[in-house]
Scaffold this active site. Structure first.
Site, PDB file in Angstrom:
ATOM      1  CB  SER A 179      71.247  71.820  63.291  1.00 33.48           C
ATOM      2  OG  SER A 179      72.630  71.972  63.144  1.00 33.48           O
ATOM      3  CG  HIS A 239      68.442  70.099  61.700  1.00 35.45           C
ATOM      4  ND1 HIS A 239      68.844  69.104  62.569  1.00 35.45           N
ATOM      5  CD2 HIS A 239      69.530  70.393  60.945  1.00 35.45           C
ATOM      6  CE1 HIS A 239      70.112  68.835  62.371  1.00 35.45           C
ATOM      7  NE2 HIS A 239      70.566  69.596  61.392  1.00 35.45           N
ATOM      8  CE  LYS A 292      71.129  65.409  60.403  1.00 35.88           C
ATOM      9  NZ  LYS A 292      71.746  66.657  59.982  1.00 35.88           N
TER      10      LYS A 292
HETATM   11  C1  LIG Z   1      72.943  66.765  59.007  1.00 36.13           C
HETATM   12  C2  LIG Z   1      72.761  67.871  58.020  1.00 36.13           C
HETATM   13  C3  LIG Z   1      72.855  67.629  56.647  1.00 36.13           C
HETATM   14  C4  LIG Z   1      73.328  66.325  56.113  1.00 36.13           C
HETATM   15  O1  LIG Z   1      72.340  65.355  56.183  1.00 36.13           O
HETATM   16  P1  LIG Z   1      72.783  63.820  56.333  1.00 36.13           P
HETATM   17  O2  LIG Z   1      71.598  63.072  55.851  1.00 36.13           O
HETATM   18  O3  LIG Z   1      73.117  63.609  57.762  1.00 36.13           O
HETATM   19  O4  LIG Z   1      73.980  63.625  55.461  1.00 36.13           O
HETATM   20  C5  LIG Z   1      72.523  68.637  55.771  1.00 36.13           C
HETATM   21  N1  LIG Z   1      72.145  69.862  56.210  1.00 36.13           N
HETATM   22  C6  LIG Z   1      72.075  70.132  57.530  1.00 36.13           C
HETATM   23  C7  LIG Z   1      71.646  71.486  57.955  1.00 36.13           C
HETATM   24  C8  LIG Z   1      72.395  69.156  58.468  1.00 36.13           C
HETATM   25  O5  LIG Z   1      72.376  69.439  59.768  1.00 36.13           O
END
Ligand SMILES: *Cc1c(COP(=O)(O)O)cnc(C)c1O
Length: 407
Positions: free
Chosen positions: A188, A216, A247
């Site tokens: 990300s 992502h 997301k």
């Molecule tokens: C944001 C993120 C998570 C966590 O996901 P959430 O649903 O926001 O807790 C896990 N892995 C990666 C690579 C992330 O960027």
């Protein structure tokens, strides 16, 4: 010990280094996202959000909202318990089936967030399989690192996306030991993508399981939004695919998709799954509507691609340095924490543009950046406004541009 003084000293060090986190107090406007109200020192103002992980604007999609309204009005607010004790509602069952189908797996298991799904699933697999060695990509997300650390299993960190290094490390390990390779598809912060197929080849060669974080990528890539592994026809090669509903799907929650046995195993042994209240059914209903919509619709994905390309082309024209990558993430490199925070502050204050500065420890020192995530709901006017503001700031602040020859 003077506890308060200690807290203050530590926080002051963060401030001096430019690494103190200040949250933007936002009020998103349904139907008008990426526009929002921002409450700051100068009162309430309008901003355009350019750093949201609601990548496709699904957080305001009518199908998602109506599914949530309907569930709230028919079954009420909370789940009322852990999954084990009265908290498994039909909405949870339906969502897990939807997610298993999305990834072409036998089963899926829901968690309260993507963070928890990584922490619990990796922690459980690595601790409950005797002698398991975890091979973890050097740039894995904090939630994966914490899960692996919590498992107390031996951990081997391989150079980011480096197949040679991974193979050397697999070859050096006890050939009879159980192995788990943990990595992400889209990273990300740099927006680069892992060589999934080749990593699966190595897993086959050395008898390892694979655990892929597609947080992502789900909703964004693949003909049905199943992620990079779907796009590349590799979903069946992965032992576990992990994703988020917070997301691109615009709601909240996390999950793993895998074999029926593996999901049942995690369901039965993961503390972070067992001992916590299930997601509200309305959240599960909204997430399911979002997943279903993005299985059918290409509109949001193709519009997003075009928006990303337009912003990139504009930055190139002005010589503003950003990392070239094959994803939807545009990291504009500043390379200094104080400047990065200053740029972000001025964008907010003078231009109504919100881009959170990304500083250490989220990224290595010296690679501080503004991470821009264009979405299908950013208009041409939004993009022009962003580019004009960056042009002005880059001129004002004497931040390095890309030399013409290097472009
Ligand atoms: C944001 C993120 C998570 C966590 O996901 P959430 O649903 O926001 O807790 C896990 N892995 C990666 C690579 C992330 O960027």
């Amino acid at each position: 010990m003077d506890y308060q003084a200690y807290f203050k000293t530590r926080l002051n060090t963060l401030r001096e280094d430019g690494n103190y986190r200040i949250f933007a107090d936002l009020e998103r406007k349904r139907g008008a996202f990426p526009n929002a109200h921002h409450r700051g020192e100068n009162g309430k103002g309008d901003v355009t959000i350019w750093c949201s992980n609601d990548y496709l604007g699904m957080g305001q999609h009518p199908d998602v909202l109506s599914a949530m309204h309907h569930a709230l009005d028919t079954v009420g607010a909370g789940a009322g318990g852990t999954r084990n004790i009265s908290g498994t509602t039909h909405e949870h069952v339906l969502l897990e089936a939807e997610l298993a189908d999305l990834h072409g797996k036998e089963a899926a298991l829901l968690f309260t967030s993507g963070y928890v799904s990584n922490w619990a699933a990796l922690g459980t697999l690595a601790s409950q399989i005797p002698g398991c060695i975890v091979f973890s990509d050097a740039l894995n997300h904090a939630s994966m690192i914490e899960g692996i650390r919590h498992s107390k299993a031996p951990r081997v960190i391989w150079k980011h996306n480096d197949l040679e290094d991974l193979e050397a490390k697999l070859a050096a390990a006890d050939p009879t030991a159980p192995k788990l390779i943990a990595f992400e598809s889209v990273y990300s912060m740099d927006g680069d993508i892992a060589p999934i197929n080749e990593i699966c080849d190595l897993a086959d060669k050395y008898g390892a399981m694979t655990y892929l974080d597609e947080v992502h990528a789900v909703g964004l890539y693949g003909p049905r939004g199943g992620g990079i592994a779907e796009r590349e026809g590799l979903m069946d090669r992965l032992t576990v695919i992990e994703g988020t509903l917070g997301k691109a799907y615009g709601v909240v929650g996390g999950y793993i998709a895998a074999s029926a046995e593996l999901c049942d195993f995690v369901r039965s042994f993961a503390s972070g799954f067992i001992f916590t209240t299930a997601l509200p059914p309305a959240v599960a209903a909204g997430a399911r509507a979002s997943v279903q919509h993005l299985k059918r619709s290409q509109t949001e994905r193709s519009r997003q691609k075009e928006r990303v390309a337009t912003v990139r082309a504009g930055l190139d024209e002005m010589g503003i340095p950003h990392i070239e990558n094959p994803s939807h993430i545009i990291p504009v490199m500043v390379g200094d924490p104080v400047k990065c925070k200053f740029l972000s502050d001025v964008l907010m204050r003078d231009h109504g543009i919100y881009i959170q500065p990304i500083n250490y420890p989220t990224v290595p020192k010296g690679t501080e950046r503004l991470r821009i995530t264009p979405s299908p709901v950013h208009t041409d006017a939004d993009i022009q406004h962003l580019l004009n503001a960056l042009e002005e700031l880059w001129a004002q602040c004497e931040i390095a541009r890309v030399p013409m020859a290097a472009q």
